[in-house]
Design a protein around this motif. Structure first.
Motif, PDB file in Angstrom:
ATOM      1  N   PRO A   3     -21.382 -50.267  23.887  1.00 54.98           N
ATOM      2  CA  PRO A   3     -22.787 -50.505  23.533  1.00 54.98           C
ATOM      3  C   PRO A   3     -23.210 -51.957  23.728  1.00 54.98           C
ATOM      4  N   PHE A   4     -22.248 -52.866  23.808  1.00 52.58           N
ATOM      5  CA  PHE A   4     -22.583 -54.259  24.081  1.00 52.58           C
ATOM      6  C   PHE A   4     -23.298 -54.381  25.427  1.00 52.58           C
ATOM      7  N   LEU A   5     -22.925 -53.564  26.385  1.00 52.34           N
ATOM      8  CA  LEU A   5     -23.589 -53.597  27.688  1.00 52.34           C
ATOM      9  C   LEU A   5     -25.048 -53.175  27.583  1.00 52.34           C
ATOM     10  N   TRP A   6     -25.341 -52.249  26.678  1.00 49.61           N
ATOM     11  CA  TRP A   6     -26.739 -51.866  26.466  1.00 49.61           C
ATOM     12  C   TRP A   6     -27.536 -53.041  25.913  1.00 49.61           C
ATOM     13  N   ALA A   7     -26.937 -53.779  24.983  1.00 46.06           N
ATOM     14  CA  ALA A   7     -27.625 -54.943  24.421  1.00 46.06           C
ATOM     15  C   ALA A   7     -27.861 -55.993  25.508  1.00 46.06           C
ATOM     16  N   LYS A  51     -31.991 -55.472  41.389  1.00 42.89           N
ATOM     17  CA  LYS A  51     -32.278 -55.514  39.955  1.00 42.89           C
ATOM     18  C   LYS A  51     -32.188 -54.119  39.355  1.00 42.89           C
ATOM     19  N   LEU A  52     -32.795 -53.154  40.036  1.00 44.03           N
ATOM     20  CA  LEU A  52     -32.755 -51.774  39.569  1.00 44.03           C
ATOM     21  C   LEU A  52     -31.319 -51.258  39.549  1.00 44.03           C
ATOM     22  N   TYR A  53     -30.559 -51.542  40.589  1.00 43.77           N
ATOM     23  CA  TYR A  53     -29.157 -51.108  40.657  1.00 43.77           C
ATOM     24  C   TYR A  53     -28.353 -51.692  39.493  1.00 43.77           C
ATOM     25  N   LEU A  54     -28.508 -52.982  39.235  1.00 46.55           N
ATOM     26  CA  LEU A  54     -27.767 -53.650  38.170  1.00 46.55           C
ATOM     27  C   LEU A  54     -28.173 -53.116  36.801  1.00 46.55           C
ATOM     28  N   CYS A  55     -29.454 -52.928  36.592  1.00 45.06           N
ATOM     29  CA  CYS A  55     -29.952 -52.401  35.324  1.00 45.06           C
ATOM     30  C   CYS A  55     -29.420 -50.988  35.090  1.00 45.06           C
ATOM     31  N   LYS A  56     -29.446 -50.171  36.120  1.00 47.64           N
ATOM     32  CA  LYS A  56     -28.947 -48.799  36.024  1.00 47.64           C
ATOM     33  C   LYS A  56     -27.440 -48.795  35.776  1.00 47.64           C
ATOM     34  N   TRP A 108     -31.310 -58.984  29.187  1.00 39.09           N
ATOM     35  CA  TRP A 108     -31.468 -59.534  30.538  1.00 39.09           C
ATOM     36  C   TRP A 108     -32.724 -59.031  31.232  1.00 39.09           C
ATOM     37  N   PHE A 109     -33.048 -57.769  31.067  1.00 41.05           N
ATOM     38  CA  PHE A 109     -34.121 -57.173  31.858  1.00 41.05           C
ATOM     39  C   PHE A 109     -35.435 -56.981  31.111  1.00 41.05           C
ATOM     40  N   ILE A 110     -35.533 -57.428  29.875  1.00 38.31           N
ATOM     41  CA  ILE A 110     -36.780 -57.218  29.136  1.00 38.31           C
ATOM     42  C   ILE A 110     -37.943 -57.948  29.811  1.00 38.31           C
ATOM     43  N   ARG A 111     -37.687 -59.114  30.359  1.00 37.64           N
ATOM     44  CA  ARG A 111     -38.743 -59.855  31.053  1.00 37.64           C
ATOM     45  C   ARG A 111     -39.158 -59.135  32.336  1.00 37.64           C
ATOM     46  N   GLU A 112     -38.180 -58.627  33.069  1.00 35.22           N
ATOM     47  CA  GLU A 112     -38.475 -57.888  34.304  1.00 35.22           C
ATOM     48  C   GLU A 112     -39.249 -56.614  34.018  1.00 35.22           C
ATOM     49  N   MET A 132     -27.610 -65.283  33.893  1.00 34.83           N
ATOM     50  CA  MET A 132     -27.805 -64.783  35.232  1.00 34.83           C
ATOM     51  C   MET A 132     -29.261 -64.989  35.621  1.00 34.83           C
ATOM     52  N   ASP A 133     -29.467 -65.439  36.822  1.00 38.57           N
ATOM     53  CA  ASP A 133     -30.815 -65.675  37.317  1.00 38.57           C
ATOM     54  C   ASP A 133     -31.259 -64.461  38.126  1.00 38.57           C
ATOM     55  N   LEU A 134     -32.081 -63.638  37.507  1.00 35.13           N
ATOM     56  CA  LEU A 134     -32.534 -62.410  38.163  1.00 35.13           C
ATOM     57  C   LEU A 134     -33.556 -62.670  39.256  1.00 35.13           C
ATOM     58  N   SER A 135     -34.148 -63.843  39.272  1.00 30.73           N
ATOM     59  CA  SER A 135     -35.163 -64.132  40.280  1.00 30.73           C
ATOM     60  C   SER A 135     -34.570 -64.218  41.687  1.00 30.73           C
TER      61      SER A 135
END
Length: 101
Positions: A27-31, A11-16, A36-40, A1-4
């Motif tokens: 727990p796979f969703l947590w991984a 981004k906040l909505y999707l991460c939440k 996905w969001f570590i760079r953001e 997925m291209d978060l840019s």
């Protein structure tokens, strides 16, 4: 997925959403959320929603690691102790190996 391509609010909505969906014993969703969001959360220049994203990424990573550790502990315990648990282990086994008393 291209978060840019997403806005910061999306981004906040999707991460939440991924963080809270992980509480449904997924727990796979947590991984996925942490990866996905570590760079953001830690690399891109600061923006308003980044602080919240960072918190969700950290807790998602911790949750995924804890679930993985618990799963590995259960697998190791069950595989090494199954024969000594007798009938109880047989009742929770899907495949009973032939030749083990």
């Amino acid at each position: 997925m291209d978060l840019s391509k997403l806005t910061n609010e999306k981004k906040l909505y999707l991460c939440k959403w991924y963080f809270y969906a992980g509480f449904a014993l997924l727990p796979f969703l947590w991984a996925v959320n942490a990866i996905w969001f570590i760079r953001e959360a830690f690399v891109v220049p600061p923006y308003e929603e980044q602080k919240q994203i960072k918190r969700y990424v950290i807790f998602s990573g911790i949750g995924a690691i804890l679930w993985m550790a618990a799963l590995i502990a259960w697998i190791i315990t069950f595989q090494t102790q199954r024969a000594t648990w007798g009938e109880c282990a047989d009742s929770i086994s899907y495949i009973i190996p032939v030749g083990i008393p």
